[in-house]
Design an enzyme around this catalytic site. Sequence first.
Site, short mmCIF file in Angstrom:
data_model
loop_
_atom_site.label_atom_id
_atom_site.label_comp_id
_atom_site.label_asym_id
_atom_site.label_seq_id
_atom_site.Cartn_x
_atom_site.Cartn_y
_atom_site.Cartn_z
CG ASP A 281 -1.87 1.18 1.23
OD1 ASP A 281 -2.98 1.02 0.69
OD2 ASP A 281 -1.50 2.25 1.76
CG ASN A 289 -4.92 11.34 -5.35
OD1 ASN A 289 -4.26 11.44 -6.38
ND2 ASN A 289 -5.50 10.21 -4.97
CG ASP A 298 -4.75 9.00 -12.19
OD1 ASP A 298 -5.11 8.45 -11.12
OD2 ASP A 298 -5.54 9.58 -12.97
CD GLU A 324 -4.47 4.11 -1.36
OE1 GLU A 324 -4.64 4.50 -0.19
OE2 GLU A 324 -5.35 4.23 -2.26
#
Length: 410
Positions: A281, A289, A298, A324
């Site tokens: 993770d 973000n 992304d 993620e």
Amino acid sequence: MDQAASFDVRTLGLLTVLAPTLLTLAALYLHHLWPRQRSLPLWAMGSASLACAYLLTALRGTGADNLVLVVANTAGILAQCFFLVAGRLLLGLRATTWWLWPVTVGTAIFLALFTYVRPDIGIRVVAASTANLIICAAMAYVFWFRASGRLLIPGRAIAVIYALIGLAYLVRLRYSWEVGPQDSLDSVRSVVLLVPFLAGFVATVAMATLLTLAVSYEIEAELTLERERTETANRELERLAGTDDLTDLNNRGRTEALLAQAQAVADAEPGVPQLALIMLDIDGFKTVNDTFGHGVGDSVLQQVAAALSANCRPTDTVGRWGGEEFLVIAPDTSVPAAAALAASLRRAVMQVHLPDERPVTASLGVAGHQREDSTSELVSRADAALYRAKSLGRNRVEIAEDAANRFGIT
């Protein structure tokens, strides 16, 4: 003249008109089914011209013999020219049709000259035999030397047939010199009379056979190509159905299926199952973000996915588990070996940097498959190890408690 023909020309015309007529209809029908084959209209026109020549010959004695002779002989020569062009196109060679019309007009003028102005049947027969001999030689050459692939054997057969037809016209030419200017067809030798009818009939049957083979080969090739395209499209659809759009890794559905397969294989082997699972993770991804935008987020996912793929072994399977989170299936791998792999993956992820030059970090959990584990049980243990890595400060590798106890790993 001795050995005069005892055959009725009108009867011969009626008997032989059927074959080219059927070839005309067949060629037109095949053109409807196979419009890409450019030779088919020319086969149809050639066989139609030949049928016209035979039909007009059958009309002799109706009061228009001279007109019949000119048109019928012109149509016969034109038919062979059409066959020559069509044959080249069928073999995939370059061919033009512009010269057909000067040949047709020139033939008609020549025949009219020696029918109306200076009547001489001998010259007409010699000229027709010579023209057909030249065309037969050209057909034999083209089909013998230029046929290839699946049409090689049929092409060679057509070449032999046309060589034999050319030989027949050579014999006809030999006896054509005996025909006098004032003779009639009813008084010439049988060979002079029979050769055009037999040659046209044999050529028509041979061409019909060749067309049948060519069309069957082409249809088979197109079906094979279409089948390959369909299989390729199906494989691509299957790939897309199991591929994550953003990272191009296996998506969750396919990853679960591949994990279940790997577990089944591990359970079937004797001894302790050698299958490990690594769950990864990305640390603080929501902050990435929020700070830099989803475009950068992304990009980070894509770069991490590439780093995992590049640093895993060919036997490993990498998938995006969601958001993620990523999953690595490591077959034939013990938990200690998987822990070492996870450590190398953690370092590889740190080679990815954010716009502010900070390295991306990830927390990883490692679990070992136990016999008769369900997929959810194995994933749950790896997930628990992952969240322990998160709680212990992130950017680290933790091993599931059961495996850590078993292998004495602290």
